[in-house]
Scaffold this motif. Structure first.
Motif, PDB file in Angstrom:
ATOM      1  N   GLY A   1     -10.467   2.905  -5.634  1.00  0.00           N
ATOM      2  CA  GLY A   1      -9.551   3.613  -4.740  1.00  0.00           C
ATOM      3  C   GLY A   1      -9.828   3.330  -3.277  1.00  0.00           C
ATOM      4  N   ARG A   2     -10.826   2.497  -3.012  1.00  0.00           N
ATOM      5  CA  ARG A   2     -11.136   2.132  -1.627  1.00  0.00           C
ATOM      6  C   ARG A   2     -10.341   0.888  -1.245  1.00  0.00           C
ATOM      7  N   VAL A   3      -9.696   0.937  -0.086  1.00  0.00           N
ATOM      8  CA  VAL A   3      -8.896  -0.191   0.393  1.00  0.00           C
ATOM      9  C   VAL A   3      -9.141  -0.405   1.880  1.00  0.00           C
ATOM     10  N   LEU A   4      -8.892  -1.624   2.320  1.00  0.00           N
ATOM     11  CA  LEU A   4      -8.887  -1.913   3.748  1.00  0.00           C
ATOM     12  C   LEU A   4      -7.454  -1.717   4.243  1.00  0.00           C
ATOM     13  N   PRO A   5      -7.241  -0.882   5.238  1.00  0.00           N
ATOM     14  CA  PRO A   5      -5.876  -0.615   5.689  1.00  0.00           C
ATOM     15  C   PRO A   5      -5.244  -1.787   6.431  1.00  0.00           C
ATOM     16  N   ALA A   6      -6.027  -2.729   6.896  1.00  0.00           N
ATOM     17  CA  ALA A   6      -5.488  -3.899   7.594  1.00  0.00           C
ATOM     18  C   ALA A   6      -6.522  -5.011   7.551  1.00  0.00           C
TER      19      ALA A   6
ATOM     20  N   ALA B   1     -12.312   0.017   8.884  1.00  0.00           N
ATOM     21  CA  ALA B   1     -13.197   0.598   7.875  1.00  0.00           C
ATOM     22  C   ALA B   1     -12.406   0.856   6.597  1.00  0.00           C
ATOM     23  N   TYR B   2     -13.079   0.835   5.480  1.00  0.00           N
ATOM     24  CA  TYR B   2     -12.436   1.174   4.205  1.00  0.00           C
ATOM     25  C   TYR B   2     -11.953   2.622   4.259  1.00  0.00           C
ATOM     26  N   VAL B   3     -10.855   2.877   3.569  1.00  0.00           N
ATOM     27  CA  VAL B   3     -10.372   4.244   3.369  1.00  0.00           C
ATOM     28  C   VAL B   3     -10.239   4.459   1.870  1.00  0.00           C
ATOM     29  N   THR B   4     -10.361   5.697   1.444  1.00  0.00           N
ATOM     30  CA  THR B   4     -10.213   6.025   0.032  1.00  0.00           C
ATOM     31  C   THR B   4      -8.853   6.670  -0.177  1.00  0.00           C
ATOM     32  N   LEU B   5      -8.101   6.097  -1.094  1.00  0.00           N
ATOM     33  CA  LEU B   5      -6.773   6.634  -1.394  1.00  0.00           C
ATOM     34  C   LEU B   5      -6.889   7.898  -2.225  1.00  0.00           C
ATOM     35  N   PRO B   6      -5.926   8.815  -2.063  1.00  0.00           N
ATOM     36  CA  PRO B   6      -5.905   9.980  -2.939  1.00  0.00           C
ATOM     37  C   PRO B   6      -5.477   9.538  -4.344  1.00  0.00           C
ATOM     38  N   PRO B   7      -5.729  10.342  -5.357  1.00  0.00           N
ATOM     39  CA  PRO B   7      -5.268   9.997  -6.710  1.00  0.00           C
ATOM     40  C   PRO B   7      -3.757   9.723  -6.695  1.00  0.00           C
ATOM     41  N   GLY B   8      -3.365   8.637  -7.318  1.00  0.00           N
ATOM     42  CA  GLY B   8      -1.945   8.268  -7.363  1.00  0.00           C
ATOM     43  C   GLY B   8      -1.465   7.589  -6.093  1.00  0.00           C
ATOM     44  N   GLY B   9      -2.385   7.259  -5.180  1.00  0.00           N
ATOM     45  CA  GLY B   9      -2.003   6.614  -3.925  1.00  0.00           C
ATOM     46  C   GLY B   9      -1.367   5.249  -4.164  1.00  0.00           C
ATOM     47  N   VAL B  10      -0.580   4.807  -3.189  1.00  0.00           N
ATOM     48  CA  VAL B  10       0.146   3.540  -3.279  1.00  0.00           C
ATOM     49  C   VAL B  10      -0.256   2.659  -2.107  1.00  0.00           C
ATOM     50  N   VAL B  11      -0.459   1.389  -2.377  1.00  0.00           N
ATOM     51  CA  VAL B  11      -0.756   0.417  -1.329  1.00  0.00           C
ATOM     52  C   VAL B  11       0.426  -0.535  -1.209  1.00  0.00           C
ATOM     53  N   LEU B  12       0.956  -0.677   0.001  1.00  0.00           N
ATOM     54  CA  LEU B  12       2.016  -1.647   0.273  1.00  0.00           C
ATOM     55  C   LEU B  12       1.382  -2.848   0.953  1.00  0.00           C
ATOM     56  N   VAL B  13       1.632  -4.028   0.410  1.00  0.00           N
ATOM     57  CA  VAL B  13       1.096  -5.261   0.972  1.00  0.00           C
ATOM     58  C   VAL B  13       2.265  -6.045   1.533  1.00  0.00           C
ATOM     59  N   ASP B  14       2.230  -6.278   2.834  1.00  0.00           N
ATOM     60  CA  ASP B  14       3.310  -6.960   3.534  1.00  0.00           C
ATOM     61  C   ASP B  14       2.802  -8.300   4.031  1.00  0.00           C
ATOM     62  N   GLY B  15       3.598  -9.331   3.837  1.00  0.00           N
ATOM     63  CA  GLY B  15       3.200 -10.625   4.367  1.00  0.00           C
ATOM     64  C   GLY B  15       4.096 -11.735   3.864  1.00  0.00           C
ATOM     65  N   ALA B  16       4.158 -12.776   4.648  1.00  0.00           N
ATOM     66  CA  ALA B  16       4.977 -13.936   4.284  1.00  0.00           C
ATOM     67  C   ALA B  16       4.244 -14.794   3.258  1.00  0.00           C
ATOM     68  N   LEU B  17       4.998 -15.391   2.366  1.00  0.00           N
ATOM     69  CA  LEU B  17       4.492 -16.394   1.421  1.00  0.00           C
ATOM     70  C   LEU B  17       3.428 -15.853   0.473  1.00  0.00           C
ATOM     71  N   LEU B  18       3.513 -14.592   0.074  1.00  0.00           N
ATOM     72  CA  LEU B  18       2.494 -13.985  -0.788  1.00  0.00           C
ATOM     73  C   LEU B  18       2.735 -14.163  -2.282  1.00  0.00           C
ATOM     74  N   LEU B  19       3.976 -14.248  -2.688  1.00  0.00           N
ATOM     75  CA  LEU B  19       4.261 -14.321  -4.125  1.00  0.00           C
ATOM     76  C   LEU B  19       3.939 -15.709  -4.665  1.00  0.00           C
ATOM     77  N   GLY B  20       3.599 -15.764  -5.926  1.00  0.00           N
ATOM     78  CA  GLY B  20       3.283 -17.035  -6.548  1.00  0.00           C
ATOM     79  C   GLY B  20       1.829 -17.446  -6.360  1.00  0.00           C
ATOM     80  N   ARG B  21       1.000 -16.554  -5.820  1.00  0.00           N
ATOM     81  CA  ARG B  21      -0.413 -16.877  -5.595  1.00  0.00           C
ATOM     82  C   ARG B  21      -1.316 -16.171  -6.593  1.00  0.00           C
ATOM     83  N   GLY B  22      -0.713 -15.507  -7.581  1.00  0.00           N
ATOM     84  CA  GLY B  22      -1.496 -14.881  -8.634  1.00  0.00           C
ATOM     85  C   GLY B  22      -2.081 -13.527  -8.274  1.00  0.00           C
ATOM     86  N   LEU B  23      -1.598 -12.909  -7.215  1.00  0.00           N
ATOM     87  CA  LEU B  23      -2.099 -11.581  -6.854  1.00  0.00           C
ATOM     88  C   LEU B  23      -1.552 -10.559  -7.851  1.00  0.00           C
TER      89      LEU B  23
END
Length: 103
Positions: A4-9, A22-44
């Protein structure tokens, strides 16, 4: 199953430098949005991937004059990574005020 720990940027587009966040801890059920160009197709391992698609003509119109050198990379990405085929949802964004869901 993770911590549940993520880097916000990771990157600051304005300064073109890494962010020392710094890392932040998401609450239960938290959602992470990842924004960026050319991200799909890289196996994430995204739970849901949305591809915002622009026609080549709209992309040429919207890219800043000093950034036109990036256009071949976007064309190559379309052909090699197939983001529209990889994404769970595709939204046409030629007119951002009128997005259209592709079915």
């Amino acid at each position: 199953g993770g911590t549940g720990r993520v880097l916000p940027a990771l990157w600051d587009r304005d300064t073109d430098r890494a962010v020392r966040a710094a890392y932040v801890t998401l609450p239960p059920g938290g959602v992470v949005l990842v924004d960026g160009a050319l991200l799909l197709g890289r196996g994430l391992p995204f739970d849901l991937a949305v591809h915002l698609w622009l026609s080549p003509a709209a992309l040429r119109r919207k890219v800043a004059a000093g950034e036109t050198w990036t256009l071949p990379a976007y064309e190559r990405y379309e052909h090699e990574a197939d983001p529209a085929g990889t994404a769970d949802l595709v939204v046409r964004m030629d007119h951002p005020d009128r997005p259209a869901l592709v079915e």
